[in-house]
Design a protein around this motif. Sequence first.
Motif: not given
Length: 511
Positions: A94-105, A134-146
């Motif tokens: 419960n440190i972060v929202k489980a629903g938010s984490v589940a919707a993102v790759v 999936f509509e949202t993906v979270m990646v390292p900032a160094g890979n964001a442009e790619e």
Amino acid sequence: MGLARTHSVALIGLAGSIVEVEADISNQLPGMRVIGLPDAALAEAAERVRAAAKNSGTALNSHKLTVNLSPAALRKHGSGFDLAIALACLAADNIVKAGSVAAVVHIGELALDGRLRPTPGMLPAVIAAARFGFETVMVPAGNAEEAALVPGIRVVGVASLRDALIWHGAVLQPVDVDVLHATVEEDRADESLDLLDVVGNDEAILALQVAAAGGHHVFMLGPPGAGKTMLAARLPGLLPDLGTAASLEVSSIRSLSGRPVGRSLVSRPPLEAPHHTITAAAMVGGGSGQIRPGAAVRASHGVLFLDEAPEFGAAVLDVLRQPLESGQISIHRANAVAHFPARFQLVLAANPCPCGQYGVGDQECTCPPNARRRYLARLSGPLLDRIDIQLGVTRVTAAEVRLAAAEGRLSTAVARDRVLAARAAAAERLAGTPWTLNSEVQGSWLRGRTTRLAAPVTAMLDRALERGGITMRGYDRILRVAWSIADLTGVAQPGPDEVGQALYLRKGLAS
């Protein structure tokens, strides 16, 4: 005690599969276990995640943590699951929202201080996430442009685990960290290489244009200093820019090979020139753990140049025979099969003998006849039968140097325009078929009732087949080259001259 889940991507070749990352906290002795067929790098994620979470201000729960990577029967490789594992564990607490984490790759490797390192294979991984809806993906900032090169998906670039937690709703103060970037390498194909640099060798220059127009393979035989390497290095410059699909494929291969793409897709055909000490696995791809693409795969939609071809191992050369026909490489493992594209133009270069001086003016060859035969016999007959253009290259004479200085020479820009016009003519003729290049056309179609050439046009080709001078595969390949010559010269279909020239380009070494 809680349960949470999120998603990441497992790559098998260029194909990606969505992996559900589940984290469960149970009231047992402290510890963390990752299950679901992880490899060694992934099994060590427990220590990286624990240290990164502590240094990000949110230590993991002190109870037993079990992380499951589903489907459990699919073997997972690499450290790109770190971010997903960390967020699933913290969502279970419960440190972060489980629903938010589940919707993102989530894709990314964690450093011990919580920063996110760029991850190889980001482009094909994001493509897989988009393909699975999936509509949202979270990646390292160094890979964001790619990652942002993939249309239709929202990319969230974060520099650290703390930034990822804040984005998912954790109550933390932002902390500035240095973004870890990967070094973007320049393309091997050098645009500064121009045909204007080539003196003499007019037949070889024409052969290169024919090869570029039809996508044909080339074998050049000649002594050292004849210009074989110079000519081969200029072939990629004659090829047109990559189309959208080819550009995405080449960029994905480059990303999977650990060479970041940067802000834009690769637009020029690649050039791969491996050393002759390369192994068969390094040529086509493989690896004991994660399957990586080899030199032949990295040359897809470009040129694979093998200089000093007889020096390559026989097994290395023979593994190219199947990709030359199918345009695909399949690497089988006990629990997976990885498929890679491998539609490249093969360029082979060889000396006439081990010392290289056979047939060179007043130079004396020290190789006995048996040594010369054994040297060139390292290139097997089945491999050479797949090479459309085979010609001899000679050293430039003083007269050719003077003539080249007096007359204008062909530039790469002009030659590329000729190639583009030839490919456009071929594409128009082949409209409605599964092919776009002459080298791809099946022989049965070329010899079909509506497309076959008149008997007088193919008379010399028929005689060569009857005498056993060429095989049926060679017959069809000569027809393909003849059509490429016709497209290059702007005629509607090959005549006796084009077929004769194609036969010469095929049998030039024996003439």
